[in-house]
Design an enzyme around this catalytic site. Structure first.
Site, PDB file in Angstrom:
ATOM      1  N   HIS A  22      31.380-136.475 -11.783  1.00 36.96           N
ATOM      2  CA  HIS A  22      31.086-137.084 -10.446  1.00 36.96           C
ATOM      3  C   HIS A  22      31.046-136.111  -9.689  1.00 36.96           C
ATOM      4  O   HIS A  22      31.609-134.121  -9.973  1.00 36.96           O
ATOM      5  CB  HIS A  22      32.267-136.997  -9.686  1.00 36.96           C
ATOM      6  N   HIS A 121      38.000-133.376 -14.095  1.00 35.75           N
ATOM      7  CA  HIS A 121      38.215-134.120 -12.879  1.00 35.75           C
ATOM      8  C   HIS A 121      39.081-133.460 -12.026  1.00 35.75           C
ATOM      9  O   HIS A 121      39.891-132.702 -12.253  1.00 35.75           O
ATOM     10  CB  HIS A 121      38.037-136.008 -13.039  1.00 35.75           C
ATOM     11  N   GLU A 204      42.801-134.755 -15.279  1.00 36.40           N
ATOM     12  CA  GLU A 204      43.014-134.491 -13.319  1.00 36.40           C
ATOM     13  C   GLU A 204      43.394-133.955 -12.821  1.00 36.40           C
ATOM     14  O   GLU A 204      44.716-133.366 -13.326  1.00 36.40           O
ATOM     15  CB  GLU A 204      43.324-136.061 -12.702  1.00 36.40           C
TER      16      GLU A 204
END
Length: 339
Positions: A22, A121, A204
Site C-alpha cells: 500500500h 504494513h 503490521e
C-alpha cells in the site's frame, strides 16, 4: 498439554521483504528504500539470500494506497496464471504488477522461488505491532513469532481467515444492509502479497497515519524484522524450537458500521471501543453511538477481541473493525530437516 510431536522444516534458502504494497504506508516503504540504498547489508545473512522490494512502486510514488485496485488482494490464480496480455486489455495496474512479481519470483520449474516472505504494513488503528499469518500457518512461522514475543512482549499474533478480507463477515454482524455492498466492494478478492512466498507473514505497525512516518514505530519495525532474520539464520544453523503454548487472536470476520436507507453511515464507534484494539468486547457492551445519540450495543453471543478499530483504509467498505477470538494453541517442537 505436551504432545511430544516433533515437526521438521527445510532450510530457508531465500527470503523477501516487501514494503509499499500500500503506497501510503510509509513505514515499510522507507525501511525497504533505505535497505536498498545501503546495499541491503543490514538484512543479509550467511545461510540464505535476502531480497527487498517495493511492491507497488506507482502507488508509492504517488503516496496512495493503490492506483486501481488493492494489490494485497490480487495474488490469485485467475490473475497470475492468465495467458492474456494484461496491458493490452487495459487491466488494472495492480493486477499487472501482481503478474510481474509472480513471474519474477518463480524458479525455472514454475514454482515459488522465495521460501519465506515478510510484507510490511502500518495501520491507523491503535494496535501496536502484530504479525498476521494464515489460520493454517505451520510451526515454523508460529515459532518465529513466539521467539520475537520474548524480546517484544507487546507483539501479538493474528491468524487470518482465508479469502477476501473485505468479504469476511462476522457471523454476529448486526448490520445486514452492509453485507451485499461489501461483497461487491472488491472485484478481485484474493490472497495477499506475502502469498508469493512458500510461507509468509505480514508485520503490521500502528497507530500511524497514512502518508507519515514515526521514529519509534520505524525503529521498532526494523528491530522486529532483523530479529526475525536472526532467528531464521539460527534455525538454518541447527537451532531447535521446543514445544510451547502460545496466545493467538483468530479472526472471526468484520463488523460494519450501521447505515441508513441510502447507505450513509448512521453511527460511529463508541468512545469505550475507540483505540481499544485487543481489549475484550462483551455481549451488551456499547459498540456504536448513533448520530442521534443512541447507544448501540454489541449483540454477539461471546466475548471477542476487536482489532483494526476505525482503520481509515476500511471506511470506504464500511468496515468498523475486525473481530477475533483469543485462544491458546500448542506449537510442536521443530527442528531442521537433514538430508
Amino acid at each position: 498439554m505436551a504432545t511430544h510431536e516433533i515437526a521438521i522444516h527445510d532450510q530457508v534458502r531465500s527470503l523477501c521483504i516487501s514494503g509499499g504494497t500500500h503506497g501510503n504506508e510509509l513505514n515499510g516503504v522507507y525501511l525497504v528504500k533505505n535497505w536498498l540504498r545501503n546495499g541491503s547489508i543490514e538484512i543479509q545473512r550467511n545461510s540464505f539470500q535476502t531480497h527487498a522490494i517495493l511492491a507497488n512502486p506507482r502507488a508509492t510514488k504517488r503516496c496512495v494506497r493503490f492506483i486501481n485496485v488493492d494489490l494485497n488482494r490480487q495474488m490469485k490464480s485467475e490473475n497470475l496464471l492468465s495467458s492474456v496480455e494484461k496491458e493490452e486489455e487495459n487491466c488494472p495496474y495492480e493486477i499487472q504488477r501482481a503478474c510481474e512479481l509472480y513471474s519474477r519470483f518463480q524458479n525455472e520449474a514454475g514454482r515459488k522461488a522465495i521460501d519465506f516472505w515478510i510484507d510490511l504494513h502500518n495501520t491507523t488503528a491503535n494496535t501496536g505491532p502484530f504479525f498476521i499469518m494464515s489460520g493454517s500457518a505451520g510451526p515454523f512461522l508460529l515459532h518465529l513469532a513466539a521467539e520475537m514475543q520474548k524480546e517484544f512482549p507487546e507483539l501479538r499474533i493474528m491468524l487470518l481467515k482465508e479469502g477476501n478480507f473485505e468479504g469476511q463477515h462476522f457471523e454476529g454482524d448486526q448490520h445486514e444492509n452492509s453485507k451485499e455492498d461489501l461483497l461487491d466492494a472488491s472485484k478481485f478478492p484474493t490472497q495477499g502479497v506475502q502469498g508469493l512466498g512458500v510461507e509468509g507473514i505480514t508485520l503490521e505497525m500502528g497507530p500511524l497515519a497514512h502518508g507519515t512516518l514515526n521514529t519509534a514505530i520505524y525503529n521498532l519495525a526494523k528491530k522486529i524484522v532483523t530479529g526475525v532474520l536472526d532467528r531464521v539464520e539460527k534455525f538454518n544453523n541447527g537451532l531447535e524450537f521446543e514445544e510451547k503454548e502460545i496466545e493467538v487472536f483468530r479472526s472471526l470476520g468484520n463488523i460494519h458500521f450501521p447505515t441508513d436507507a441510502e447507505g450513509e453511515l448512521s453511527a460511529m464507534v463508541s468512545a469505550n471501543v475507540e483505540r481499544s484494539d485487543w481489549k475484550p468486547l462483551n455481549p451488551g457492551d456499547p459498540l456504536f453511538l448513533s448520530f442521534s445519540g443512541e447507544t448501540i450495543p454489541f449483540t454477539g453471543d461471546d466475548v471477542v477481541w476487536p482489532v483494526f478499530i476505525n482503520e481509515a483504509a476500511y471506511f470506504p467498505n464500511n468496515i468498523a473493525m475486525t473481530i477475533t477470538a483469543k485462544e491458546k494453541i500448542t506449537v510442536p517442537s521443530l527442528k531442521l530437516k537433514t538430508n
